[in-house]
Write a protein that holds these residues in place. Sequence first.
Motif, PDB file in Angstrom:
ATOM      1  N   ILE A 173       0.832  -1.205   0.000  1.00  0.00           N
ATOM      2  CA  ILE A 173       0.000   0.000   0.000  1.00  0.00           C
ATOM      3  C   ILE A 173       0.863   1.250   0.000  1.00  0.00           C
ATOM      4  O   ILE A 173       0.590   2.217  -0.730  1.00  0.00           O
ATOM      5  CB  ILE A 173      -0.949  -0.030   1.220  1.00  0.00           C
ATOM      6  N   VAL A 174       1.925   1.255   0.801  1.00  0.00           N
ATOM      7  CA  VAL A 174       2.823   2.407   0.833  1.00  0.00           C
ATOM      8  C   VAL A 174       3.526   2.572  -0.507  1.00  0.00           C
ATOM      9  O   VAL A 174       3.676   3.697  -1.014  1.00  0.00           O
ATOM     10  CB  VAL A 174       3.847   2.252   1.971  1.00  0.00           C
ATOM     11  N   LEU A 175       3.949   1.467  -1.120  1.00  0.00           N
ATOM     12  CA  LEU A 175       4.647   1.539  -2.402  1.00  0.00           C
ATOM     13  C   LEU A 175       3.732   2.072  -3.500  1.00  0.00           C
ATOM     14  O   LEU A 175       4.142   2.924  -4.302  1.00  0.00           O
ATOM     15  CB  LEU A 175       5.183   0.156  -2.773  1.00  0.00           C
ATOM     16  N   VAL A 207      -5.483 -11.990   2.396  1.00  0.00           N
ATOM     17  CA  VAL A 207      -5.675 -10.559   2.628  1.00  0.00           C
ATOM     18  C   VAL A 207      -5.881  -9.887   1.272  1.00  0.00           C
ATOM     19  O   VAL A 207      -5.142 -10.148   0.319  1.00  0.00           O
ATOM     20  CB  VAL A 207      -4.455  -9.960   3.349  1.00  0.00           C
ATOM     21  N   MET A 208      -6.863  -9.031   1.176  1.00  0.00           N
ATOM     22  CA  MET A 208      -7.118  -8.274  -0.048  1.00  0.00           C
ATOM     23  C   MET A 208      -6.451  -6.909   0.087  1.00  0.00           C
ATOM     24  O   MET A 208      -6.702  -6.178   1.044  1.00  0.00           O
ATOM     25  CB  MET A 208      -8.617  -8.120  -0.288  1.00  0.00           C
ATOM     26  N   THR A 209      -5.594  -6.570  -0.866  1.00  0.00           N
ATOM     27  CA  THR A 209      -4.822  -5.341  -0.761  1.00  0.00           C
ATOM     28  C   THR A 209      -4.769  -4.629  -2.101  1.00  0.00           C
ATOM     29  O   THR A 209      -5.380  -5.075  -3.078  1.00  0.00           O
ATOM     30  CB  THR A 209      -3.399  -5.661  -0.265  1.00  0.00           C
ATOM     31  N   ALA A 210      -4.031  -3.519  -2.155  1.00  0.00           N
ATOM     32  CA  ALA A 210      -3.942  -2.721  -3.373  1.00  0.00           C
ATOM     33  C   ALA A 210      -3.245  -3.504  -4.477  1.00  0.00           C
ATOM     34  O   ALA A 210      -2.247  -4.180  -4.242  1.00  0.00           O
ATOM     35  CB  ALA A 210      -3.178  -1.425  -3.084  1.00  0.00           C
ATOM     36  N   SER A 211      -3.770  -3.399  -5.694  1.00  0.00           N
ATOM     37  CA  SER A 211      -3.235  -4.135  -6.836  1.00  0.00           C
ATOM     38  C   SER A 211      -2.402  -3.223  -7.728  1.00  0.00           C
ATOM     39  O   SER A 211      -2.837  -2.125  -8.095  1.00  0.00           O
ATOM     40  CB  SER A 211      -4.379  -4.749  -7.651  1.00  0.00           C
ATOM     41  N   PHE A 212      -1.211  -3.691  -8.087  1.00  0.00           N
ATOM     42  CA  PHE A 212      -0.358  -2.943  -9.010  1.00  0.00           C
ATOM     43  C   PHE A 212      -0.851  -3.042 -10.443  1.00  0.00           C
ATOM     44  O   PHE A 212      -0.342  -2.341 -11.314  1.00  0.00           O
ATOM     45  CB  PHE A 212       1.079  -3.458  -8.920  1.00  0.00           C
TER      46      PHE A 212
END
Length: 563
Positions: free
Chosen positions: A85-87, A131-136
């Motif tokens: 998420i930070v990246l 875990v569902m997180t931000a996708s690049f």
Amino acid sequence: MGETENHHHQHQNHNHNHNHNHQQPPPQVVAPPMAPSLPLGAARGPTWVPAEQLQQLHYCIHSNPSWPIAVILAFQHYIVMLGSIVLVTNTLVPRMGGDSGDKARVIQTLLFVAGINTLIQTMMGSRLPTVMTASFAFTLPVLSIINDVSGREFQDEHQRFRYCMRTIQGSLIVSSFISMILGFSRAWGNLTRLFSPIVIVPLVSVVGLGLFARGFPLLANCVEIGLPMLIFLVISQQYLKRIHSTAHQILERFALLFCIALVWAFAAILTVAGAYNNVKQQTKLSCRTDRSFLMSSAPWIRIPYPFQWGTPIFKASHVFGMMGAALVASAESTGTLFAASRLSGATAPPAYVLSRSIGLQGVGMLIEGIFGAAVGNTASVENVGLLGLTHIGSRRVVQISTAFMFFFAIFGKFGAFFASIPLPIFAAIYCVLFGIVAASGISFIQFANCNSMRNLYVLGLSLFLGISIPQYFVMSTASDGHGPVKTDGGWFDDILNTIFSSPPTVAMIVGTLLDNTLEAKYAIDDRGIPWWRPFQSKKGDVRNEEFYSLPLRIHEYMPTRFL
């Protein structure tokens, strides 16, 4: 956890050559002495029967550690997912014109919707500990939006940032229906029925290997921090744990947290001592612990709310690019779910479960569009790797991690503290976790014939093109998001550039086409189809309902003794 044997029949072809000529036989060639050979098919050492579930797991998908252990493990899952998420935020928000305060608010929003989507998936979607997180995958469409907006005039940079976020909101809302249609119509599940172990191996392996740019290349931005983190993690988690049984239990599960604290403190000492006062700007951003400015700019308390950036803006050209990203995110999540099933002690997810998961992933994208997230969501590869690293695949641990996501999303100062961890530390962790996911994909080959040249051809081409083609597209993509496909239709360019920049998507396309067209009818056993078929329906295997049934069972949330 059960273990199933998969018998593969090997056929031997005997060629008999008859020579009817009465000629002098050729001189015999005496071969050098060799070690005595065993009969064909005889065992030359230990053999292992194919196992559908890993036997070294301490807790599988529906077994639970004690509450204190579960909470600490859940916090570890939060720390691991925070890096992506930070990246993503550091990559996109400055290009939109956002400042440190905007980055902090975007991170809070992404954490908040990640908590919602993780609960949706673990309770109603795949039911796997993912875990569902931000996708690049959404980076290229977002860069295309940023490039299109850059030609407009705004009063200040903050207004440009808000306009970009509103455009992203509208595109996410519309493109979310692609995933919902694919999932709830069961079209995605019908597609996965064409899979076999020969397709799953490159798909899952490339999910991990395709992220190599977020490994050592990112670590190398600050070698004096990233390399010690990688070395300490390997030594403490794999070698020091063998010193004593107590150390084994502690370090195997929590070495990651100990190493982060140690190296982060070391980075802070270097920063205070002035080691990075006279270095390049990029080195300062990567190595210093005070360069994120998130602590000073993050609000103390802020709850993300719908349409926080304003009314969404809908533009057809940008929506099509996001649709391509939605397809890519679906393919990436599918590969990650197969790895999660392997590393959590579950069987391969059935087709109807994958359809349900992708449909609800679309619902998650709709929620992200409403709340104003910068990108869509996908299943976190690094968190699945953490299941294998800790040998704990408990679903409840991942669900508890959402409490940390919500807490740090609302209390911004506390969340900004952990978000200021230097990215090379996360990159060192990813070197280990992505490798575990890639290796879990390779383990699926045991259900097919490894000695078939036909299978080796499909595997080799799928793996190589799955990495090579996206690398070409990434290298040929300009900083403004323009990829190598350039036609008069910008929306068409965005779709193709996004799809072919994704290693799992390319590997899935190549593997599925080759495996289902290259002597497919004559290699059913070699492809592992008899093993694959029972997992395609609810009643095909009794364990399908055990692992993936929707009704929540009370015993899932009852603590068990610490092993």
